[in-house]
Design a protein around this motif. Structure first.
Motif, PDB file in Angstrom:
ATOM      1  N   PRO A 163      37.006  37.586  47.317  1.00  0.00           N
ATOM      2  CA  PRO A 163      38.100  36.712  47.194  1.00  0.00           C
ATOM      3  C   PRO A 163      39.447  37.674  46.644  1.00  0.00           C
ATOM      4  O   PRO A 163      39.202  38.010  45.734  1.00  0.00           O
ATOM      5  CB  PRO A 163      37.863  35.472  46.342  1.00  0.00           C
ATOM      6  N   GLN A 164      40.589  37.479  47.369  1.00  0.00           N
ATOM      7  CA  GLN A 164      41.860  38.189  46.905  1.00  0.00           C
ATOM      8  C   GLN A 164      42.355  37.456  45.717  1.00  0.00           C
ATOM      9  O   GLN A 164      42.424  35.988  45.863  1.00  0.00           O
ATOM     10  CB  GLN A 164      42.964  38.224  48.131  1.00  0.00           C
ATOM     11  N   LYS A 165      43.205  38.081  44.625  1.00  0.00           N
ATOM     12  CA  LYS A 165      43.673  37.476  43.694  1.00  0.00           C
ATOM     13  C   LYS A 165      44.920  37.098  44.023  1.00  0.00           C
ATOM     14  O   LYS A 165      45.676  37.836  44.748  1.00  0.00           O
ATOM     15  CB  LYS A 165      43.942  38.376  42.435  1.00  0.00           C
TER      16      LYS A 165
END
Length: 66
Positions: free
Chosen positions: A63-65
């Motif tokens: 998952p991307q921040k």
């Protein structure tokens, strides 16, 4: 006297042939070892490449921040 010299030369020729045969045998062993090393290198390279691809896939799915 001449026969002794001929025998001496024949002995030297036989010794030289022995050295050449040993050198040829050693070279054959070196070539066989080199071939085995090339196979090991190729396998290791393929394994590392596959593992890096797997790592790239894992990183791509993180998952991307925000």
């Amino acid at each position: 006297m001449e026969l002794a010299r001929i025998e001496q030369h024949l002995g030297r020729i036989e010794a030289a042939l022995g050295r050449l045969e040993r050198a040829a045998d050693a070279r054959e062993a070196e070539l066989a070892e080199m071939a085995a090393l090339k196979v090991r290198h190729r396998r290791l390279k393929d394994t590392v490449s596959n593992e890096l691809q797997q790592l790239d896939l894992l990183l791509a799915n993180l998952p991307q921040k925000p």
